[in-house]
Design an enzyme around this catalytic site. Sequence first.
Site, mmCIF file in Angstrom:
data_model
loop_
_atom_site.group_PDB
_atom_site.id
_atom_site.type_symbol
_atom_site.label_atom_id
_atom_site.label_comp_id
_atom_site.label_asym_id
_atom_site.label_seq_id
_atom_site.Cartn_x
_atom_site.Cartn_y
_atom_site.Cartn_z
ATOM 1 N N HIS A 270 -25.669 -105.995 18.699
ATOM 2 C CA HIS A 270 -26.521 -106.652 19.703
ATOM 3 C C HIS A 270 -27.995 -106.317 19.526
ATOM 4 C CE1 HIS A 270 -26.233 -102.932 22.276
ATOM 5 N NE2 HIS A 270 -27.443 -103.331 22.614
ATOM 6 N N ASP B 143 -19.224 -104.863 18.568
ATOM 7 C CA ASP B 143 -20.674 -104.621 18.606
ATOM 8 C C ASP B 143 -21.029 -103.563 17.558
ATOM 9 O OD1 ASP B 143 -23.297 -104.663 19.358
ATOM 10 O OD2 ASP B 143 -23.004 -103.508 21.210
ATOM 11 N N SER C 84 -28.987 -97.885 22.181
ATOM 12 C CA SER C 84 -27.992 -98.741 21.521
ATOM 13 C C SER C 84 -27.996 -98.524 20.030
ATOM 14 C CB SER C 84 -28.308 -100.201 21.785
ATOM 15 O OG SER C 84 -27.967 -100.500 23.087
#
Length: 821
Positions: A87, A139, A209
Amino acid sequence: MSQHLLLPLAILAISPIPGAFQDSALSPTQKEPEDLDCGRPEPSARIMGGSDSQPGTWPWQVSLHQGGGHICGGSLIAPSWVLSAAHCFVTNGTLEPAAEWSVVLGVHSQDGPLDGAHVRAVAAILVPDNYSGVESGADVALISSLVLPTDPLPLPWVLQEVELRVLGEAACQCLYSRPGPFNLTFQLLPGMLCAGYPEGRRDTCQGDSGGPLVCKEGGRWFQAGITSFGFGCGRRNRPGVFTAVAPYEAWIREQVLGSEPGPAFPTQSPELQSGLPEPTDENCTIALPECGKAPRPGAWPWEAQVLVPGSRPCYGALVSESWVLAPASCFPGRISSDLPPRDLDNWRVMLPSRPRAERVARLVPHENASWDDASNLALLQLRAPVNLSVAPRPVCLPHPEHYFLPGSRCRLARWGHTEPVPGAGSLLEAELLGVWWCHCLYGRQGESVPPPGEPPLAICPAYQEEEVAGRCWNYSHWSLLCREEGTWFLAGIRDLPSDCLRPRAFYPLQTHGPWISHVTRGAYLEDQLAWDWGPEGEETETQTCPPHTEHGACGLRPEPALTGGLWPWLAEVHVAGERVCTGILVAPGWVLAATHCILRLGSTTVPYIEVYLGRAGASPLPQSHQVSRLVISIRLPRHLGLRPPLALLELSSRVEPSPSALPICLHPGGTPLGASCWVLGWKDPQDRVPVAAAVSILTPRLCHCLYQGILPPGTLCVLYAEGQEDRCEVTSAPPLLCQTEEGSWVLVGMAIRGSRDLFAAIGPEETWISQTVGEAHFLHPSGFPHWLPEGGDLCPPDMARASGSPRAALFLLLLTLLIQG
Ligand code: 4AZ
């Protein structure tokens, strides 16, 4: 049993000092996070509840940059391969060009800080074909980079690490199945991994992330997960969600095929496999709020008294084990300089149930504290964390999107240098006003009202009891605590009300949540606990405020559903205990009424007059906020010979603006165009339930002709809508008011003695009213003038009143005027 894991993550503290990296950025004791980012935008979010890592602890940690800034984390899994999250690189379904990205390595490298960081260009970004969004899983991303060392960068980040616990699938699903904020739930998918704690506070966040979740087994670190997403950061019952690495072994091997050396997937030792049962059989334990519980209102377990030599005590609130929030203005002269206060050693903090005073390690003022009242905040770090129990216990802080519901029960609490206020504790009780009211009373004209979920500009309490006569609230600071499901939140702060009334508009604390989390790394931010929106419903359509005058808001009326039909400016005027007249609040300390109702003809004594606001009938609503005041003077305009129709009554003290006591706007003259108008009164002077009868205001010419020129100047005539004529009785002298096209309510006239149809206009008395009252709210002139200079020759022959009914007379009159052209 479950494993304890270490999760190294990149963090976003940015140094304003070039070269800070070389000096001290990597030493947590020398360089504090708030020193590093002043004057720069606050990081939107960051790892929560973590601590600075030691340089060299996490040599595989990389930072992925785009446009010169850190976007995501990653881990080095082979000499030219980095593992991260998909992402980070996919926007609207499209993979971003590799050329925009770079890999930054060695922020805390094994070789020590002075060797600095290296930047590598990204050659390719690989994402699984089935990746469609974080909530659908997969992801994961592989980044291949070319070796391209450059000069060391003065990277000022302090890499954060936080120990997390891997939650079994069942335990995690149990937490995410329970409706949380905004009633959201989430279904975990295969290939996802949860880590964190039911009680929250330690977590990954935006910017982390792609970073690795690593576990130590048999003396080696394995990467178990990739930071993917979560619901918010550090929230109770909302652990972080990671992409599990193991299921992607085949995909990773396939992508990096041929690289020498490739990534290593050592097999787990058999002892470990048997020794560590899969943590899927955990019970579903939902965490309950740990902050904001008080034995009773007023006995606040978070109340902290900060003692600074040479100053009065300053009240603040405990927000975590080691941090106290207080107004920065308590520490003048100590917040402007970058240096810590010289006498900090002598500062003390008193906390409930603690035998000894706490010592203070640091003072961190909000960077805007010296010029922005809404940011008048400072955080004080205690030298040693305190044990939390029944007391001391921290107060809950709201997240930015917290929406304190209208009607929430709140309390004022001491804040900063507070003078004690004499009187009952009930004076501190309050109920929250709706956002529309609060915003339109104090916000700017024509502004749109922030919908639920956007931090409001102000948060407004309405008080349970209005009797505060003789008590001045000047020079006091207050905080506003609001309760949800028995849990207290610090909702707002406020200093120095400008008059003797209680503080009415607080600066919301919501906006400061991220700053407080950032500095304290573990304050008790708590999710909204009450979601019952009540009669207002989930109405989120944009609303705007009606026009204000230079004196502020006037003529605002909440939806009848909220108030049971209250008219905020409608006053019962009790004259000498024997009759009741209608009065209209025209300013916080003034009521306008019809002279003939207040003063009996021929009487020479000034009667004893009481005024009641916020009533909707003789038996008050249980929730109504009744306001009563004595009248201390009656003012009449000078009128040559005639008895003036309007009287101004001065109240013994001002009233606090609220939905049950708010001044109306005044109409400066003429007939308001495009407005809908009403006569507002009572059907029965005994029960006094307000009723409004719809009317039209006749044009000056019609009015003049209908009454054949016998009316005094400044008289308005109305025509009742069908069937409305008998709705209210006239002995109490009802007012004539209109709602303008923009939504403000304006007072146009007051009834003339004995008439249902004739009203004395307010406009001609504008000068007198403005001079007497000072803060009367006259709107800008509109409509056409209400009196005609010409004489009766404009009117048809003497027929108008002949037929008995005003409606019939008007009809005849209109017909004649039409024929005459
Ligand atoms: C993010 O936006 C994000 N608390 C990462 C991790 C978490 C939430 C959001 C988990 O990248």
